[in-house]
Scaffold this motif. Sequence first.
Motif, mmCIF file in Angstrom:
data_model
loop_
_atom_site.group_PDB
_atom_site.id
_atom_site.type_symbol
_atom_site.label_atom_id
_atom_site.label_comp_id
_atom_site.label_asym_id
_atom_site.label_seq_id
_atom_site.Cartn_x
_atom_site.Cartn_y
_atom_site.Cartn_z
ATOM 1 N N GLY A 1 0.814 -1.297 -0.033
ATOM 2 C CA GLY A 1 0.098 0.071 -0.068
ATOM 3 C C GLY A 1 0.945 1.251 0.046
ATOM 4 N N LEU A 2 2.168 1.333 0.061
ATOM 5 C CA LEU A 2 3.123 2.385 0.386
ATOM 6 C C LEU A 2 3.907 2.526 -0.902
ATOM 7 C CD1 LEU A 2 4.014 1.994 4.214
ATOM 8 C CD2 LEU A 2 2.378 3.796 3.030
ATOM 9 N N ILE A 3 4.089 1.538 -1.664
ATOM 10 C CA ILE A 3 4.896 1.354 -2.814
ATOM 11 C C ILE A 3 4.223 0.960 -4.035
ATOM 12 C CG2 ILE A 3 6.814 1.063 -1.354
ATOM 13 C CD1 ILE A 3 6.951 -1.918 -2.249
ATOM 14 N N ALA A 4 4.725 1.498 -5.136
ATOM 15 C CA ALA A 4 4.185 1.088 -6.544
ATOM 16 C C ALA A 4 4.242 -0.472 -6.916
ATOM 17 C CB ALA A 4 4.486 2.086 -7.616
ATOM 18 N N GLY A 5 5.250 -1.088 -6.567
ATOM 19 C CA GLY A 5 5.386 -2.107 -7.145
ATOM 20 C C GLY A 5 6.481 -3.146 -6.428
ATOM 21 N N ILE A 6 6.661 -4.394 -6.550
ATOM 22 C CA ILE A 6 7.545 -5.199 -6.071
ATOM 23 C C ILE A 6 7.962 -6.361 -6.926
ATOM 24 C CG2 ILE A 6 5.899 -6.345 -4.867
ATOM 25 C CD1 ILE A 6 8.144 -7.450 -2.854
ATOM 26 N N ILE A 7 9.214 -6.757 -7.311
ATOM 27 C CA ILE A 7 9.692 -7.636 -7.825
ATOM 28 C C ILE A 7 10.022 -8.955 -6.941
ATOM 29 C CG2 ILE A 7 11.083 -8.812 -9.718
ATOM 30 C CD1 ILE A 7 11.808 -5.947 -10.654
ATOM 31 N N ILE A 8 9.126 -10.018 -6.934
ATOM 32 C CA ILE A 8 9.565 -11.081 -5.983
ATOM 33 C C ILE A 8 10.343 -12.108 -6.516
ATOM 34 C CG2 ILE A 8 8.538 -12.817 -4.461
ATOM 35 C CD1 ILE A 8 6.278 -10.935 -3.804
ATOM 36 N N GLY A 9 11.556 -12.269 -5.813
ATOM 37 C CA GLY A 9 12.569 -13.329 -6.376
ATOM 38 C C GLY A 9 12.616 -14.423 -5.210
ATOM 39 N N VAL A 10 13.869 -14.946 -5.480
ATOM 40 C CA VAL A 10 14.131 -16.013 -4.520
ATOM 41 C C VAL A 10 14.673 -15.239 -3.118
ATOM 42 C CG1 VAL A 10 14.573 -17.834 -5.977
ATOM 43 C CG2 VAL A 10 16.374 -16.146 -5.175
ATOM 44 N N GLU A 11 14.801 -16.056 -2.080
ATOM 45 C CA GLU A 11 15.314 -15.585 -0.853
ATOM 46 C C GLU A 11 16.786 -15.046 -1.038
ATOM 47 O OE1 GLU A 11 16.279 -17.978 3.155
ATOM 48 O OE2 GLU A 11 14.466 -18.778 1.816
ATOM 49 N N SER A 12 17.095 -13.738 -0.276
ATOM 50 C CA SER A 12 18.296 -13.403 -0.468
ATOM 51 C C SER A 12 19.562 -14.228 -0.103
ATOM 52 C CB SER A 12 18.352 -12.201 0.469
ATOM 53 O OG SER A 12 17.476 -11.042 0.208
ATOM 54 N N GLN A 13 20.632 -14.373 -0.974
ATOM 55 C CA GLN A 13 21.574 -15.112 -0.657
ATOM 56 C C GLN A 13 22.449 -14.844 0.523
ATOM 57 O OE1 GLN A 13 24.290 -14.756 -3.736
ATOM 58 N NE2 GLN A 13 26.103 -15.942 -2.582
ATOM 59 N N PHE A 14 22.792 -13.646 0.616
ATOM 60 C CA PHE A 14 23.475 -13.329 2.139
ATOM 61 C C PHE A 14 22.544 -13.123 3.396
ATOM 62 C CE2 PHE A 14 26.611 -12.475 -1.255
ATOM 63 C CZ PHE A 14 27.739 -12.741 -0.593
ATOM 64 N N GLY A 15 21.546 -12.195 3.356
ATOM 65 C CA GLY A 15 20.624 -12.215 4.319
ATOM 66 C C GLY A 15 21.141 -11.031 5.144
ATOM 67 N N VAL A 16 22.381 -10.384 4.939
ATOM 68 C CA VAL A 16 22.544 -9.266 5.684
ATOM 69 C C VAL A 16 22.982 -8.056 4.754
ATOM 70 C CG1 VAL A 16 23.313 -10.011 7.962
ATOM 71 C CG2 VAL A 16 24.913 -10.122 5.998
ATOM 72 N N GLU A 17 22.973 -6.971 5.109
ATOM 73 C CA GLU A 17 23.363 -5.634 4.062
ATOM 74 C C GLU A 17 24.809 -5.673 3.680
ATOM 75 O OE1 GLU A 17 22.101 -5.423 6.963
ATOM 76 O OE2 GLU A 17 19.948 -4.921 6.918
ATOM 77 N N SER A 18 25.166 -4.933 2.733
ATOM 78 C CA SER A 18 26.569 -4.992 2.319
ATOM 79 C C SER A 18 27.397 -4.267 3.269
ATOM 80 C CB SER A 18 26.518 -3.877 1.199
ATOM 81 O OG SER A 18 25.892 -2.719 1.363
ATOM 82 N N THR A 19 28.711 -4.710 2.989
ATOM 83 C CA THR A 19 29.579 -4.056 3.649
ATOM 84 C C THR A 19 29.890 -2.602 3.136
ATOM 85 O OG1 THR A 19 30.924 -6.152 3.623
ATOM 86 C CG2 THR A 19 32.199 -4.194 4.115
ATOM 87 N N VAL A 20 30.000 -1.728 3.798
ATOM 88 C CA VAL A 20 30.062 -0.103 3.675
ATOM 89 C C VAL A 20 31.384 0.212 3.945
ATOM 90 C CG1 VAL A 20 29.452 2.314 3.972
ATOM 91 C CG2 VAL A 20 27.743 0.646 4.075
#
Length: 326
Positions: free
Chosen positions: A143-162
């Motif tokens: 309800g808050l966004i226009a669209g979503i592309i649903i794929g498979v589960e994330s491979q890493f599951g944690v965010e990127s290294t900055v």
Amino acid sequence: MIRNGSLVAFPTETVYGLGANALNTEAIAKIYQAKGRPSDNPLIVHVANLSMVEELVTEIPPLARKAMKRFWPGPLTLVMPRSKKIPDCVTAGLETVAIRMPSHPVAIALIDAAGLPIAAPSANRSGRPSPTKGEHVVEDLDGLIAGIIIGVESQFGVESTVLDVTGKVPEILRPGGVTREMLLEIYPEVRVDPALESVDANRKPKSPGQKYRHYAPKAKMAVLQGSLSFKKEVALERLKHSQGRGVVLASDELARELPDVDVWNLGSYAHPEIAANRLFDLLRMCDARKIEWILAEGYKEEGLGAALMNRMRKAAGGHVIKEEKQ
Ligand code: AMP
Ligand code: MG
């Protein structure tokens, strides 16, 4: 939708991202609004090729080139000097911009098709655990966004290294998918932002997002650190005497020492990447099941264990139960 200035969530190899045209100020405002994100927390810009990077920075520092060659596409975000092309709201007024080239084929295809750099923070409401499955995004942002592309589960599951590559010495501002050990292979001199490891609340992390309590479940959470026997003792005690519904998040090795009920599995202790991959999903499950307390087993801060512990401590609001050194 991206070209029209709308928000589209999409899978990446780290977590799901909430994307918008990185060059459109109004589209960026929608990201902050949909997430409920504080405006002083800058966004990561996702690119599909090097010419997109060149437009966003005043120069690509030699240190950055080295990392791009080795780790792009992949879970490494590089902080570089920003060009005038990038709107202030993306960088939260900083003189630098954070850029990443994701390896997920859907993410790359989306950026390519849009023909634009895409600013994309994690596709969760601010403060909630990051989304590692399409259904997590729907849970938070329907309800808050226009669209979503649903794929498979994330491979890493944690965010990127900055990684900040604007200075003489590269500095890790947030641990993530590309580990310190991997970075050491190309930068023997790499350092970790001291504020990340400090308990001193007055020390300001250089990555603005690191100062917020993040990834937080509704339950009261604590992280257990120490020997297996110490963790077993505390967990047993808690399971026996605590009031309210609770769970212990434990490795196979610790789970084996505990009763079956109310213990959720993080995988083998030798594989922190499995725990990292499951953590956010388990924290969301705690909310769904109205769990009131969580005891999470701490891992060694090596390899992906560093990112895992960083997220666990934040989810727990810094609450750690440590074994006293003999
Ligand atoms: P998210 O995409 O929600 O995982 O958050 C992006 C992270 O990147 C936040 O922790 C920000 O603080 C960090 N970040 C983005 N831009 C910069 C920058 N220019 N300098 C330092 N950190 C940044
Ligand atoms: Mg986030």
